[in-house]
Design a protein around this motif. Structure first.
Motif, PDB file in Angstrom:
ATOM      1  N   GLU A 269      12.818  -7.413  -3.450  1.00 52.69           N
ATOM      2  CA  GLU A 269      12.826  -8.879  -3.539  1.00 52.69           C
ATOM      3  C   GLU A 269      12.900  -9.555  -2.160  1.00 52.69           C
ATOM      4  O   GLU A 269      12.649 -10.750  -2.037  1.00 52.69           O
ATOM      5  N   ASN A 270      13.203  -8.758  -1.140  1.00 55.82           N
ATOM      6  CA  ASN A 270      13.265  -9.300   0.225  1.00 55.82           C
ATOM      7  C   ASN A 270      12.075  -8.873   1.095  1.00 55.82           C
ATOM      8  O   ASN A 270      12.079  -9.086   2.314  1.00 55.82           O
ATOM      9  N   ILE A 271      11.066  -8.300   0.456  1.00 56.21           N
ATOM     10  CA  ILE A 271       9.885  -7.839   1.189  1.00 56.21           C
ATOM     11  C   ILE A 271       8.726  -8.796   0.939  1.00 56.21           C
ATOM     12  O   ILE A 271       8.362  -9.067  -0.211  1.00 56.21           O
ATOM     13  N   SER A 272       8.141  -9.294   2.007  1.00 56.67           N
ATOM     14  CA  SER A 272       7.057 -10.279   1.883  1.00 56.67           C
ATOM     15  C   SER A 272       5.752  -9.621   1.451  1.00 56.67           C
ATOM     16  O   SER A 272       5.594  -8.392   1.518  1.00 56.67           O
ATOM     17  N   LEU A 273       4.804 -10.457   1.028  1.00 56.01           N
ATOM     18  CA  LEU A 273       3.464  -9.982   0.674  1.00 56.01           C
ATOM     19  C   LEU A 273       2.849  -9.207   1.841  1.00 56.01           C
ATOM     20  O   LEU A 273       2.299  -8.112   1.655  1.00 56.01           O
ATOM     21  N   GLU A 274       2.956  -9.762   3.037  1.00 53.08           N
ATOM     22  CA  GLU A 274       2.366  -9.129   4.225  1.00 53.08           C
ATOM     23  C   GLU A 274       2.993  -7.758   4.485  1.00 53.08           C
ATOM     24  O   GLU A 274       2.286  -6.807   4.849  1.00 53.08           O
ATOM     25  N   ASP A 275       4.309  -7.654   4.290  1.00 57.25           N
ATOM     26  CA  ASP A 275       4.963  -6.367   4.514  1.00 57.25           C
ATOM     27  C   ASP A 275       4.562  -5.338   3.455  1.00 57.25           C
ATOM     28  O   ASP A 275       4.401  -4.149   3.765  1.00 57.25           O
ATOM     29  N   PHE A 276       4.404  -5.780   2.205  1.00 56.67           N
ATOM     30  CA  PHE A 276       3.927  -4.860   1.169  1.00 56.67           C
ATOM     31  C   PHE A 276       2.530  -4.343   1.523  1.00 56.67           C
ATOM     32  O   PHE A 276       2.215  -3.165   1.327  1.00 56.67           O
ATOM     33  N   ILE A 277       1.689  -5.234   2.045  1.00 56.80           N
ATOM     34  CA  ILE A 277       0.339  -4.831   2.464  1.00 56.80           C
ATOM     35  C   ILE A 277       0.425  -3.777   3.570  1.00 56.80           C
ATOM     36  O   ILE A 277      -0.257  -2.745   3.524  1.00 56.80           O
ATOM     37  N   ASN A 278       1.282  -4.025   4.564  1.00 58.69           N
ATOM     38  CA  ASN A 278       1.446  -3.075   5.672  1.00 58.69           C
ATOM     39  C   ASN A 278       1.932  -1.715   5.184  1.00 58.69           C
ATOM     40  O   ASN A 278       1.428  -0.670   5.607  1.00 58.69           O
ATOM     41  N   ILE A 279       2.921  -1.728   4.304  1.00 64.51           N
ATOM     42  CA  ILE A 279       3.462  -0.471   3.775  1.00 64.51           C
ATOM     43  C   ILE A 279       2.362   0.321   3.071  1.00 64.51           C
ATOM     44  O   ILE A 279       2.222   1.531   3.260  1.00 64.51           O
ATOM     45  N   SER A 280       1.554  -0.383   2.258  1.00 66.36           N
ATOM     46  CA  SER A 280       0.520   0.308   1.470  1.00 66.36           C
ATOM     47  C   SER A 280      -0.564   0.918   2.347  1.00 66.36           C
ATOM     48  O   SER A 280      -1.164   1.932   1.992  1.00 66.36           O
ATOM     49  N   THR A 281      -0.837   0.289   3.485  1.00 64.43           N
ATOM     50  CA  THR A 281      -1.886   0.830   4.364  1.00 64.43           C
ATOM     51  C   THR A 281      -1.384   1.983   5.234  1.00 64.43           C
ATOM     52  O   THR A 281      -2.159   2.835   5.651  1.00 64.43           O
ATOM     53  N   ILE A 282      -0.080   2.015   5.486  1.00 64.10           N
ATOM     54  CA  ILE A 282       0.489   3.086   6.313  1.00 64.10           C
ATOM     55  C   ILE A 282       0.816   4.334   5.498  1.00 64.10           C
ATOM     56  O   ILE A 282       0.642   5.470   5.959  1.00 64.10           O
ATOM     57  N   LEU A 283       1.258   4.149   4.248  1.00 63.45           N
ATOM     58  CA  LEU A 283       1.580   5.285   3.393  1.00 63.45           C
ATOM     59  C   LEU A 283       0.349   6.142   3.098  1.00 63.45           C
ATOM     60  O   LEU A 283      -0.754   5.613   2.961  1.00 63.45           O
ATOM     61  N   PRO A 284       0.500   7.456   2.986  1.00 62.09           N
ATOM     62  CA  PRO A 284      -0.608   8.295   2.533  1.00 62.09           C
ATOM     63  C   PRO A 284      -0.968   7.927   1.082  1.00 62.09           C
ATOM     64  O   PRO A 284      -0.182   7.247   0.414  1.00 62.09           O
ATOM     65  N   PRO A 285      -2.120   8.344   0.570  1.00 71.53           N
ATOM     66  CA  PRO A 285      -2.508   8.026  -0.816  1.00 71.53           C
ATOM     67  C   PRO A 285      -1.406   8.425  -1.798  1.00 71.53           C
ATOM     68  O   PRO A 285      -0.873   9.539  -1.734  1.00 71.53           O
ATOM     69  N   LEU A 286      -1.067   7.487  -2.683  1.00 72.72           N
ATOM     70  CA  LEU A 286       0.021   7.718  -3.626  1.00 72.72           C
ATOM     71  C   LEU A 286      -0.536   8.226  -4.953  1.00 72.72           C
ATOM     72  O   LEU A 286      -1.301   7.540  -5.641  1.00 72.72           O
ATOM     73  N   ASN A 287      -0.123   9.436  -5.335  1.00 70.49           N
ATOM     74  CA  ASN A 287      -0.539  10.016  -6.600  1.00 70.49           C
ATOM     75  C   ASN A 287       0.676  10.478  -7.368  1.00 70.49           C
ATOM     76  O   ASN A 287       1.715  10.826  -6.776  1.00 70.49           O
ATOM     77  N   ILE A 288       0.557  10.455  -8.678  1.00 70.92           N
ATOM     78  CA  ILE A 288       1.675  10.914  -9.518  1.00 70.92           C
ATOM     79  C   ILE A 288       1.282  12.201 -10.220  1.00 70.92           C
ATOM     80  O   ILE A 288       0.194  12.330 -10.723  1.00 70.92           O
TER      81      ILE A 288
END
Length: 288
Positions: A269-288
């Motif tokens: 709830e304290n993470i901005s849209l821009e930070d979520f975007i950054n996290i998603s681009t830095i993380l390796p592909p997420l698979n379950i």
């Protein structure tokens, strides 16, 4: 004598009685009976004689009528078969209105825009049933439609969540989703007293202005991060992502958060849209 406008409570009752109409709880039917609200919705949507409008769920045509008076053309999609003869009568004076019987969640909206709404861009306007608000807005935003804006009457609580900013209790996955695609703004708060039948909760009209450009990212990856982040609101972002079931080591997630300048102990709830975007681009592909 001038014909009564469709939002007149007297006229609504007459139409309902004439056709023996019964409100459907399962379809979330609540008809507007306040002229000021109807006019302010159309004004807030900034409808002009140059505009093509897609309306969802016209009911007996209360909002449709006001749209027809202000737009170039209106196409309204109505699910309830029993309302088709009603609409044929109430909107008979308006040659720029076309009613389509169907479920908006099943309709090929791109095809509809191409064939009946000049190819777009269109402005979507609707008084949405509460129970199907999120699926409809999700479909509209995810299908890459030629749209200018979406102006809809929805449950006030949902509207508040859509416009919520990070750092507030109402901020969640829906807030991030809507703000990714649009610039949202609540343009009108609407009391429950302006509907027939009267719902139990208040509503709000929200305008979602479609962003001209979206971030060039892997959207599926991005929304996986957002969904996982908010899956357990009381957990930190590190624990939420690492316990969600992704096939990825916790230390890699921690390192990715550091590179995105997001502290591992931060809650979603304290993470901005821009930070979520950054996290998603830095993380390796997420698979379950």
């Amino acid at each position: 004598m001038e014909k009564s406008r469709l939002y007149s409570p007297k006229y609504v009752k007459e139409i309902i009685e004439k056709y023996g109409f019964r409100f459907s709880k399962s379809l979330g039917q609540n008809f507007l009976i306040d002229g000021n609200v109807v006019r302010n919705i159309v004004k807030g949507a900034n409808i002009t004689k140059e505009d093509y409008v897609l309306e969802i769920g016209p009911g007996i045509g209360t909002l449709t009528e006001e749209l027809a008076l202000n737009a170039k053309k209106v196409v309204s999609v109505e699910l309830d078969n029993s309302l088709l003869p009603v609409l044929e009568e109430t909107l008979s004076d308006y040659e720029n209105v076309e009613i389509i019987h169907g479920d908006i969640l099943e309709v090929d909206i791109n095809k509809l825009i191409d064939e009946k709404l000049g190819g777009g861009p269109v402005k979507v306007v609707a008084n949405l049933p509460y129970y199907v608000t999120t699926p409809i807005i999700g479909k509209l935003l995810e299908e890459n439609l030629n749209m200018d804006s979406i102006t809809v009457m929805i449950q006030k609580e949902v509207a508040d969540r859509m416009v919520a900013k990070h750092g507030t209790k109402t901020y969640g996955a829906l807030s991030v989703f809507v703000n990714f695609y649009t610039d949202p703004e609540i343009i009108l708060k609407v009391p429950k007293t302006v509907f027939m039948p009267q719902p139990k909760i208040d509503s709000a009209v929200i305008k979602l202005k479609i962003k001209e450009e979206l971030p060039n990212i892997d959207r599926e990856q991005f929304f996986k991060v957002v969904k996982a982040g908010f899956s357990k609101r009381r957990k930190t972002i590190l624990n939420s992502l690492s316990s969600y079931g992704f096939d990825i080591d916790k230390e890699i997630i921690k390192s990715s958060l550091e590179k995105a300048n997001v502290k591992a102990e931060t809650r979603a709830e304290n993470i901005s849209l821009e930070d979520f975007i950054n996290i998603s681009t830095i993380l390796p592909p997420l698979n379950i």
